[in-house]
Design an enzyme around this catalytic site. Structure first.
Site, PDB file in Angstrom:
ATOM      1  N   ASN A 179       0.859  -1.191   0.000  1.00 39.88           N
ATOM      2  CA  ASN A 179       0.000   0.000   0.000  1.00 39.88           C
ATOM      3  C   ASN A 179       0.890   1.233   0.000  1.00 39.88           C
ATOM      4  O   ASN A 179       1.345   1.701   1.043  1.00 39.88           O
ATOM      5  CB  ASN A 179      -0.903  -0.010   1.231  1.00 39.88           C
ATOM      6  CG  ASN A 179      -1.912  -1.129   1.154  1.00 39.88           C
ATOM      7  OD1 ASN A 179      -2.908  -1.024   0.430  1.00 39.88           O
ATOM      8  ND2 ASN A 179      -1.638  -2.224   1.849  1.00 39.88           N
ATOM      9  N   GLU A 180       1.115   1.734  -1.200  1.00 35.30           N
ATOM     10  CA  GLU A 180       2.029   2.858  -1.371  1.00 35.30           C
ATOM     11  C   GLU A 180       1.333   4.173  -0.986  1.00 35.30           C
ATOM     12  O   GLU A 180       0.112   4.204  -0.819  1.00 35.30           O
ATOM     13  CB  GLU A 180       2.496   2.926  -2.835  1.00 35.30           C
ATOM     14  CG  GLU A 180       3.271   1.694  -3.302  1.00 35.30           C
ATOM     15  CD  GLU A 180       4.674   1.585  -2.690  1.00 35.30           C
ATOM     16  OE1 GLU A 180       4.964   2.253  -1.679  1.00 35.30           O
ATOM     17  OE2 GLU A 180       5.485   0.803  -3.223  1.00 35.30           O
TER      18      GLU A 180
END
Ligand code: F6R
Length: 636
Positions: A165-166
């Site tokens: 989850n950037e």
């Protein structure tokens, strides 16, 4: 929701700045053992009911998996009732490729425990594009149908990603396909043998999926993580640092080693957190911090400055401000010397190095064949000019950092110079091998040798420029490095023995070595460990009792001012001389193959770091130099 399930024997200090429960351990091994024990106990406490375990990959959880395997083998812990869900998988990658997370999990855990295959869930990196949305929905549903994740293990990326989850990920996000951040791809370049080979996308559980876990433990080791760890634990919640959403999870613990914890307020500026006993190192750190914060030279700091910035206890404990300011000024002043090998026939009681013997034998260890000049080119030149017997030991060949184009250029020169060449090497064949080499292939042995020779001869040229004879250069070619890939072998006794033999032969009065551990491939850390091991074996020898060791930094990071115990100033002409000595390493110029996340060329980073150190000294109120190289003493 289950509350934090144990009070670990870690070094846990409450701090009002921390919004997530965190424990700091001396080493990653200690922390990993504790986490593995919690997982093992939780599995057992479920009796024969399924235990749903969320798993991570990467370097962080390896120690936990190792310990779980040990517990399985020696304590008969069974995984028959464990159902696992992995956080993520690269896209578009098959589970048989060695870099896949599937292969990773098999290697490190699944193949060594008794978990049934049907209980293992890892996103399929080869899911057809059209099927991805449904596939991800099914992954989510399967987790829910199993009753949700009981325990989720996490690592953290330098972008503050959890799973993949950037930055920008929504707090309610679920399993989905995501584009990887450029920093994440850079960090994975090691595994994929070069940035261009790293996938651009991945399938990852969402933040929402992770937050639904009943218990979360995040692992972070090493000082490349310290910044993002403190941002996550102490900063504001924001989707630009997705791990900060964990602040809202009621049963999360961060398990850290000392390096990853270093930027937490309780360690960085402990005087803001609690009362403690002051020592000289902390006093220095605190006053330098105050001076930098207020942008005032140390001699101009007032009682009010100390009081207003949380340092009243320092004055209360240590006498008056005037004395403190003079003390720190002298401490800083004493570190500066133009005589890195000691000033012969002078009083040395206030100098960083001894005057005797006046001519020293100096051994500089350089992990790669250019760290010597990048990190201490100015000091290296001074040591030679001041008549010391200087030796340089290049620990690795550095061959993987020579591009194919550079090697072809040299082959072309050889080819046009002597055809057929006298040693019977088929230059055209070598050139063809390079041209036809696939991206993920290691160089053939002869090419590795050629690339090593290119770097070796760059060192010889730089040495000649600094007037150091070739016989004083020692090319150790430590075997751990010679894999042909970025990933290196584990160091062995062989590496240590080669190092021991050289030290024994030279019997140095001074050893200089790289103490910057931020190099992205870990070679500096391995080289330093090998050196420490060698020194352990030698330290009782008579000559070692008279040997001092100094650690330099420069290629990847710089010492903090308060850590510097010897500061070697450089004039503008000496800065230029250093620059020129670095420029002899032409294979590492321009399009550098492995440059890390600093876009500057090595000569420029070195120059800017040295100038910054000089500026900082000056801002603290000391003399204004063009540039300074800093060293920290290591006591053995
Ligand atoms: C891996 C994962 C990532 C890593 C993170 C840290 O499954 O989801 O979030 O945990 O990139 O990686 P390392 O541990 O290699 O520093």
């Amino acid at each position: 929701m289950q509350k934090i399930s144990y009070e670990a024997p870690g070094k846990f200090q409450e701090s009002k700045f921390e919004k997530i429960h965190c424990l700091t351990f001396k080493s990653a091994i200690d922390g990993s053992k504790l986490v593995a024990r919690e997982i093992a106990n939780s599995i057992k406490s479920k009796k024969n009911k399924p235990f749903i375990l969320g798993l991570a990959t990467g370097s962080s959880p390896i120690g936990v998996y190792k310990e779980l395997v040990r517990i399985h083998k020696t304590e008969k812990l069974s995984f028959k009732n464990v159902i696992t869900f992995n956080l993520d998988e690269y896209y578009n990658i098959s589970k048989d490729e060695p870099q896949s997370y599937s292969a990773f999990m098999n290697n490190h855990l699944f193949s060594q425990i008794d978990i049934p295959k049907k209980n293992i869930n890892i996103p399929n990196g080869k899911t057809k594009e059209n099927d991805i949305i449904d596939y991800c929905k099914d992954y989510e549903k399967k987790i829910i149908d199993c009753g949700g994740i009981d325990f989720q293990l996490l690592g953290i990326g330098r972008t503050a990603h959890i799973g993949f989850n950037e930055p920008g990920s929504n707090k309610n996000s679920v399993t989905r396909l995501i584009a990887l951040d450029s920093i994440t791809r850079l960090d994975a370049a090691n595994e994929f043998n070069g940035l261009s080979m790293v996938p651009e996308k991945a399938i990852t559980m969402g933040i929402g999926t992770i937050m639904n876990a009943k218990r979360i433990v995040l692992l972070a080791w090493g000082h490349t993580k310290s910044n993002i760890v403190s941002r996550t634990i102490e900063g504001e919640i924001s989707s630009s640092a997705p791990a900060t959403f964990l602040q809202n999870h009621q049963n999360t613990t961060f398990v850290l080693d000392e390096e990853a914890s270093a930027d937490l307020t309780k360690f960085k500026t402990p005087w803001l957190v609690k009362e403690f006993t002051w020592n000289d190192a902390l006093k220095k750190k605190a006053i330098v911090w105050l001076s930098k914060k207020l942008n005032k030279p140390v001699l101009k700091l007032t009682q009010r400055d100390y009081n207003k910035n949380g340092l009243a206890s320092l004055i209360a404990n240590q006498g008056n401000v005037y004395d403190l300011n003079i003390w720190i000024f002298n401490e800083l002043q004493k570190t500066i010397t133009g005589w890195p090998g000691g000033k012969p026939y002078h009083d040395d009681s206030n100098r960083p190095e001894r005057a005797n013997p006046p001519k020293k034998k100096v051994l500089i260890f350089s992990p790669h064949p250019d760290d010597d000049v990048i990190s201490m080119g100015g000091t290296y030149a001074r040591l030679i000019d001041q008549g010391h017997e200087v030796h340089v030991a290049y620990q690795t060949s550095g061959n993987i950092a020579v591009s194919d184009e550079e090697a072809i250029k040299f082959l072309d020169v050889m080819d046009s110079f002597a055809e057929p060449n006298p040693k019977g090497i088929k230059i055209k064949d070598l050139k063809n091998q390079l041209i036809n080499k696939k991206n993920d292939e290691a160089d053939p042995k002869k090419i590795m040798k050629l690339k090593g020779l290119i770097r070796k001869n760059e060192c010889i040229a730089a040495g000649r420029f600094l007037k150091l004879p070739e016989k004083n250069l020692h090319f150790l070619n430590l075997p751990f490095y010679e894999t042909g890939f970025i990933k290196k072998n584990e160091p062995t006794k062989n590496d240590i023995n080669i190092t021991v033999d050289l030290i024994n032969k030279i019997k140095p009065h001074q050893i200089f070595a790289a103490g910057d551990l931020a190099d992205p491939h870990g070679t500096h850390r391995i080289c330093l460990d090998i050196l420490f091991n060698a020194i352990q074996l030698l330290k009782n020898k008579n000559y070692m009792k008279n040997c001092w060791m100094w650690l330099y930094r420069g290629a990847w990071e710089e010492w903090e001012i308060e850590d510097i115990e010897m500061a070697i100033p450089m004039s503008p002409a000496q800065v230029l001389q250093k620059r020129n000595s670095i420029l002899f390493h032409q294979s590492q110029k321009d399009k550098v193959m492995f440059q890390g996340n600093d876009e500057r060329e090595f000569w420029l980073r070195a120059e800017e770091r040295n100038k910054k150190t000089a500026k900082l000294y000056n801002k603290l109120g000391l003399a204004e130099y063009e540039a300074i190289e800093g060293f920290k003493r290591f006591y053995f």
